[in-house]
Design a protein around this motif. Sequence first.
Motif, PDB file in Angstrom:
ATOM      1  N   UNK A 483     -18.696  -1.869   0.049  1.00 42.99           N
ATOM      2  CA  UNK A 483     -17.824  -0.702  -0.103  1.00 42.99           C
ATOM      3  C   UNK A 483     -17.023  -0.418   1.155  1.00 42.99           C
ATOM      4  N   UNK A 484     -17.673  -0.566   2.305  1.00 43.16           N
ATOM      5  CA  UNK A 484     -16.973  -0.372   3.586  1.00 43.16           C
ATOM      6  C   UNK A 484     -15.848  -1.399   3.739  1.00 43.16           C
ATOM      7  N   UNK A 485     -16.150  -2.663   3.407  1.00 43.66           N
ATOM      8  CA  UNK A 485     -15.148  -3.722   3.530  1.00 43.66           C
ATOM      9  C   UNK A 485     -13.967  -3.487   2.587  1.00 43.66           C
ATOM     10  N   UNK A 486     -14.277  -3.130   1.346  1.00 41.46           N
ATOM     11  CA  UNK A 486     -13.195  -2.857   0.396  1.00 41.46           C
ATOM     12  C   UNK A 486     -12.374  -1.656   0.846  1.00 41.46           C
ATOM     13  N   UNK A 487     -13.073  -0.653   1.424  1.00 40.69           N
ATOM     14  CA  UNK A 487     -12.363   0.521   1.919  1.00 40.69           C
ATOM     15  C   UNK A 487     -11.335   0.179   2.987  1.00 40.69           C
ATOM     16  N   UNK A 488     -11.719  -0.739   3.891  1.00 44.37           N
ATOM     17  CA  UNK A 488     -10.779  -1.154   4.940  1.00 44.37           C
ATOM     18  C   UNK A 488      -9.543  -1.799   4.325  1.00 44.37           C
ATOM     19  N   UNK A 496      -1.545   6.510   0.457  1.00 45.06           N
ATOM     20  CA  UNK A 496      -0.159   6.615  -0.013  1.00 45.06           C
ATOM     21  C   UNK A 496      -0.099   7.251  -1.400  1.00 45.06           C
ATOM     22  N   UNK A 497      -1.045   6.887  -2.255  1.00 47.97           N
ATOM     23  CA  UNK A 497      -1.036   7.464  -3.599  1.00 47.97           C
ATOM     24  C   UNK A 497      -1.359   8.946  -3.572  1.00 47.97           C
ATOM     25  N   UNK A 498      -2.042   9.403  -2.502  1.00 46.22           N
ATOM     26  CA  UNK A 498      -2.419  10.814  -2.414  1.00 46.22           C
ATOM     27  C   UNK A 498      -1.300  11.667  -1.854  1.00 46.22           C
ATOM     28  N   UNK A 499      -0.598  11.170  -0.809  1.00 51.63           N
ATOM     29  CA  UNK A 499       0.400  12.009  -0.154  1.00 51.63           C
ATOM     30  C   UNK A 499       1.821  11.676  -0.550  1.00 51.63           C
ATOM     31  N   UNK A 500       2.006  10.607  -1.336  1.00 54.17           N
ATOM     32  CA  UNK A 500       3.333  10.260  -1.853  1.00 54.17           C
ATOM     33  C   UNK A 500       4.349   9.969  -0.757  1.00 54.17           C
ATOM     34  N   UNK A 501       3.907   9.520   0.408  1.00 51.74           N
ATOM     35  CA  UNK A 501       4.829   9.097   1.457  1.00 51.74           C
ATOM     36  C   UNK A 501       4.077   8.191   2.415  1.00 51.74           C
ATOM     37  N   UNK A 502       4.849   7.396   3.136  1.00 49.08           N
ATOM     38  CA  UNK A 502       4.247   6.426   4.036  1.00 49.08           C
ATOM     39  C   UNK A 502       3.971   7.090   5.373  1.00 49.08           C
ATOM     40  N   UNK A 503       2.701   7.245   5.772  1.00 48.73           N
ATOM     41  CA  UNK A 503       2.435   7.891   7.059  1.00 48.73           C
ATOM     42  C   UNK A 503       2.926   7.036   8.210  1.00 48.73           C
ATOM     43  N   UNK A 504       3.312   7.702   9.304  1.00 43.61           N
ATOM     44  CA  UNK A 504       3.873   6.986  10.441  1.00 43.61           C
ATOM     45  C   UNK A 504       2.804   6.514  11.411  1.00 43.61           C
ATOM     46  N   UNK A 505       1.515   6.672  11.051  1.00 45.79           N
ATOM     47  CA  UNK A 505       0.446   6.246  11.932  1.00 45.79           C
ATOM     48  C   UNK A 505      -0.510   5.352  11.160  1.00 45.79           C
ATOM     49  N   UNK A 506      -1.293   4.580  11.892  1.00 41.62           N
ATOM     50  CA  UNK A 506      -2.244   3.677  11.273  1.00 41.62           C
ATOM     51  C   UNK A 506      -3.389   4.483  10.651  1.00 41.62           C
ATOM     52  N   UNK A 507      -3.602   4.310   9.336  1.00 43.39           N
ATOM     53  CA  UNK A 507      -4.653   5.050   8.647  1.00 43.39           C
ATOM     54  C   UNK A 507      -5.999   4.382   8.925  1.00 43.39           C
ATOM     55  N   UNK A 508      -6.961   5.141   9.426  1.00 45.46           N
ATOM     56  CA  UNK A 508      -8.278   4.604   9.750  1.00 45.46           C
ATOM     57  C   UNK A 508      -9.319   5.129   8.758  1.00 45.46           C
ATOM     58  N   UNK A 509     -10.291   4.270   8.428  1.00 44.92           N
ATOM     59  CA  UNK A 509     -11.377   4.661   7.528  1.00 44.92           C
ATOM     60  C   UNK A 509     -12.416   5.447   8.326  1.00 44.92           C
ATOM     61  N   UNK A 510     -12.720   6.624   7.852  1.00 48.12           N
ATOM     62  CA  UNK A 510     -13.681   7.485   8.558  1.00 48.12           C
ATOM     63  C   UNK A 510     -14.635   8.079   7.543  1.00 48.12           C
TER      64      UNK A 510
END
Length: 552
Positions: A483-488, A496-510
Amino acid sequence: MVASLENLDRIALLPAGTRLPSADEMRVSSTGPAALPIPSGAGTLQVTLGARAFLDPWQAAQLASTPRQWALNGESEVTAAKGAELLQDYLTPASASVTLLLRDTVTGLSYQLSTESVTVTPGPITLDDPVTTAVQPDASASATFDLELPGNVGLVLDGVRFDLSDSASGLRSVDYTISLAAGGAPLLGAATANWSSGTAYPADQFRGYDALMEDALPPTLREFTVDGTDGIQGTYLEVNAPPLPRSVIDPSSATWSLTTRMNPGEGGQSTANIWVGPGLAFTGYDPGGVYQAPERPRPRVPVAVTAETSEATTLTVGDEVEIDAFGGRIPGVIAAVTDVIPGVPGDQGALIDASALAQTYTSKGQTMPWPDELWAGIDGDPQAVRAAAADLPTVNSVSVVGDRAGGGTAEVAASALWVAAGCALVLALAGLAASAATTASSRRPEVAVLRALGMTPSAQARSRAIESGGVLVLATALGVASGWAVGWLVVRPVALSAIQQDPSFQVALRYDWRPWLILLAVGALGAACIVAWQAVTVRRQALETAYREEVR
């Protein structure tokens, strides 16, 4: 993205551990002419605008020779009334107004404050009867205006625009003056001595025309004949006026002087806009070719880029760049590499301080475009603030972003995923219970065989518990790891599907540890209960002595 870095880090929602460059890091470094600071607390500016119409020696000589020219063309006697009618072009009024270009030092936004027009009507021409000479005295006019300043902002004066209207076709000069004060204290003078104009010739270099003017004094007249298209000859008198700039600006004193003149052979102009400000490059009329451009470094706006942009373009701090934006090219220099740029889609982008960009526009006699978005922090009920902001004039739409703890669409999506995880856990426990019940029934003959071989009921129960528990622990570990690997791999598309825009920063799994630990604890407790029930069932089967057909 262009924004005010004074407040951006307090308003934008930044990922944890990231920072933006400070406003001090993004200041324009320039040793050239600077904008004029407006004293803090000043509520109004007093602008005194004056205009004086006069004739220089050559223009006066040309006017005085007019009766002689009439005589050369057969009009030996012209009455004073007729002469006044023929010289109407010398009597047309000239008017001027000024516009002050002010800039907010924090946001970079510009404000324009304009005065009303001051009009000067040239003095009446003195004629004898019959006309043998013509003389026109100087005429002047002036007015003072109070201009109200925008409140609660730090302002600087970026420039002054003279809006001139003069449609005279006769030769004349007009000297426009302006003084500026705040609370009675003059503002112009030493602080503006190095200001310049793109169209008006600088007075500190006008000495290059002194020799031309001395050689042309006293004024002399040249007679020449012109053949008209109708076959009629005309005789004219031309004064030896030296070629001089059409306008000259002197911003070095507390009262500026802008002198415009009409040279022989030049028609009148109905309107003219003359900008005066710091760092403007003179490109106007220089008939004598004596202007020497001062050496001034080209101002460059500091630019911050993301690490991805720096890597993709091989740009590092100190590199000079040209940015295509706002319908033109902006000279810039890489000043910092930033972790994130709020509001910019993707990983690549550039960030410019609005105040710094406004300064580069000033050096070109332009103003920075007004923003199309206004970001503000919220103090109170977000929906109430949103409703109040939507009622403001010129506001097209208002959107409210959640606070730093999360909110909005992303929070709903995260909650939905946790609910789905809880449902999956319930289904998993139900499947595990069904599998345990089936296994206990199908493996009952095995219990009788092991009892016959001498294995005690407790040992059989313990063995079955270790077997089932070991499989569950291994399955849980593999599930969490996969699950962790798939999450990465899928976390960015999910974001992107949640906020409907491309964030300008690298999204990290937390990990959101609390709900994860709750689900893990519930799952472990449910699995432990099922394993315990299975062990109890196996022990009870091993203790039974009654004959069963299925165990033969």
